[in-house]
Design an enzyme around this catalytic site. Structure first.
Site, mmCIF file in Angstrom:
data_model
loop_
_atom_site.group_PDB
_atom_site.id
_atom_site.type_symbol
_atom_site.label_atom_id
_atom_site.label_comp_id
_atom_site.label_asym_id
_atom_site.label_seq_id
_atom_site.Cartn_x
_atom_site.Cartn_y
_atom_site.Cartn_z
ATOM 1 N N ASP A 228 1.085 -1.309 -0.072
ATOM 2 C CA ASP A 228 -0.092 -0.089 0.130
ATOM 3 C C ASP A 228 0.929 1.402 -0.114
ATOM 4 O OD1 ASP A 228 -2.289 -1.571 0.420
ATOM 5 O OD2 ASP A 228 -1.817 -1.732 2.569
ATOM 6 N N ASP A 267 -1.174 -2.143 -4.608
ATOM 7 C CA ASP A 267 -2.305 -2.371 -3.786
ATOM 8 C C ASP A 267 -3.006 -1.053 -3.419
ATOM 9 O OD1 ASP A 267 -3.829 -4.365 -2.612
ATOM 10 O OD2 ASP A 267 -2.912 -4.328 -0.654
ATOM 11 N N ASP A 271 -4.835 1.656 3.389
ATOM 12 C CA ASP A 271 -5.550 0.575 4.214
ATOM 13 C C ASP A 271 -5.579 0.524 5.513
ATOM 14 O OD1 ASP A 271 -6.123 -0.011 1.612
ATOM 15 O OD2 ASP A 271 -5.169 -2.218 1.489
ATOM 16 N N ARG A 323 -13.167 0.090 -3.838
ATOM 17 C CA ARG A 323 -12.820 0.292 -2.372
ATOM 18 C C ARG A 323 -12.662 1.931 -1.951
ATOM 19 N NH1 ARG A 323 -8.001 -4.186 -1.676
ATOM 20 N NH2 ARG A 323 -9.352 -5.968 -2.259
HETATM 21 CA CA CA Z 1 -3.327 -3.501 1.511
#
Ligand code: CA
Ligand code: CA
Length: 452
Positions: A228, A267, A271, A323
């Site tokens: 991330d 990614d 997060d 997301r």
């Molecule tokens: Ca992640």
């Protein structure tokens, strides 16, 4: 330029440590004396009272109380690691308040001698992508997870990359960019590190050199990346404000396809997982990316219950795919955000996951002709969300209020309920009517808007 031997450099040389960077650099601690008044002021700012979940309890103060010795200006990866405590592997436990200004571009792939490392430099000697592709092709290997020497070599390669490009942040830290500051090819890992502020930074292309093949992820399998741009885990009281998140000149559209699936080297942007909680993300600009914000990474009913509380306000979600966020368990407040969505690859905005409690209020969606309001929600095993005050402008038409939940329920079964079961109270300032949101968020969200 002549190298000036400071006391610290002499000690480092005597101890056999390499001096930071190949080229002579100004002393980062002395640099902080030359910061502008506004940079000093913004660096010492704390999260305003009541400004989202991160304001709960004692609030979020980051490194606002850092001493002059722990107030640094950093220009390289080595200087960033030094400012965070000196040892990337151990910096997560450095609890001393730290105020770190980023000047220019800090590249996670910057090697010990200052040159830029390649993926080949980080690969285990036993790993080669062509051999990996030959070994785990479904026609040869079947639809089961890769195991064996090549997969083990890939995992060792990931460990090499993690030591290099994952920058571990300790508690009581503020990292703030000066004008034009960029963090490229790196992950800020905030793990067991509470009370952290990240502001005014452009995060670019946190790429994974060694994506994993997951043959049972989805119908046709997927390539998944490890990294991330910011990961928040087992931490609370984190404020992420006025940053820009992009893939830079390495977009997903430029990646090859392997096993018929896109080779995913990216990614999340931000997060929040593994029991993290009390996070406020405000005035950020997320642009041209795929997976943005995963809140909760497992459906297991366990320690995430009662955690994963996040507030998202005045963010711009621009040409991103999914997301925005996707939520499990947490009470998540999403208000006054602007979403500009479209293109053939868009998937969904708000992911309603297991035991999630999303409260979405007064958000504005600018959609192209390919996206319908019913597409904006996705049921990942949730039961309800509270949604009100949404406005939509679709395909250049007039802006109009839309009941997103009704649109979703008309197109999908089972229906989602209309009550997330809680009402946010931690909000700083008024909640604006949705039609005003694009006017404010467009010019003010993202890096290089604060007067640093
Ligand atoms: Ca992640
Ligand atoms: Ca229905």
């Amino acid at each position: 330029m002549r190298r000036i031997l400071t006391g610290a450099t002499v000690i480092a040389l005597l101890l056999g440590a390499a001096p930071a960077g190949a080229a002579p650099r100004p002393d980062p601690a002395a640099d902080s004396d030359r910061l502008s008044w506004s940079a000093r002021h913004l660096g010492r700012q704390v999260l305003p009272e009541r400004d989202g979940w991160a304001a709960e309890g004692a609030g979020t103060t980051g490194g606002s109380t850092a001493t002059p010795e722990r107030t640094r200006v950093v220009r390289t990866r080595a200087e960033l690691v030094a400012a965070l405590g000196g040892d990337n592997a151990g910096n997560a436990t450095d609890t001393t308040p730290k105020l770190i200004y980023v000047d220019g571009t800090v590249d996670g792939f910057e090697g010990p001698d200052g040159t830029t490392l390649s993926c080949a430099d980080l690969a285990d000697p036993q790993y080669r992508l062509d051999a990996y592709l030959a070994a785990y092709d479904r026609a040869v290997w079947g639809r089961v997870a890769p195991t064996g020497p090549l997969e083990e070599a890939r995992v060792r390669s990931v460990a090499n990359q993690t030591r290099q490009t994952q920058i571990n942040v300790g508690p009581n830290t503020t990292i703030i960019g000066l004008r034009g500051a960029r963090l490229t090819g790196l992950t800020l890992m905030i793990d067991r590190a509470s009370n952290v502020i990240v502001r005014n930074l452009t995060f670019v292309d946190a790429r994974d050199c060694f994506p994993a093949w997951s043959p049972t992820d989805g119908e046709a399998g997927n390539w998944n990346s490890q990294y991330d741009q910011i990961s928040v885990r087992r931490s609370d009281h984190v404020w992420v404000d006025h940053n820009t998140f992009t893939d830079g000149d390495n977009p997903d559209s430029a990646q090859p396809t392997h096993f018929g699936r896109p080779y995913q080297v990216h990614d999340g942007s931000l997060d929040v997982t593994h029991t993290a909680s009390l996070v406020t993300a405000s005035w950020n600009r997320f642009t041209g990316r795929d997976k943005l914000m995963l809140i909760g990474s497992s459906n297991t009913v366990g320690p995430d219950v009662g955690r994963l509380k996040v507030t998202l306000h005045h963010n711009l979600f621009d040409s991103v795919l999914q997301r925005l966020p996707r939520v499990r368990f947490g009470q998540v407040d999403v208000y006054n955000n602007h979403y500009r969505l479209g293109g053939g690859d868009f998937q969904y905005a708000l992911g309603v996951g297991v035991q999630s409690a999303l409260y979405a209020q007064n958000n504005f969606f600018t959609l192209d002709a390919t996206v319908e309001p019913a597409d904006l929600l996705y049921d990942w095993g949730g039961t309800a969300l509270t949604e009100r005050g949404t406005w939509v402008r679709q395909d250049g038409g007039p802006a109009r209020p839309v009941d997103l939940l009704a649109a979703y329920n008309a197109a999908h079964d089972p229906d989602l309920g209309a009550d997330a079961g809680w009402t946010p109270t931690l909000r700083h300032g008024p909640v604006l009517p949705a039609p005003l949101v694009p006017l404010l968020v467009g010019p003010l969200a993202g890096a290089d808007r604060l007067p640093v």
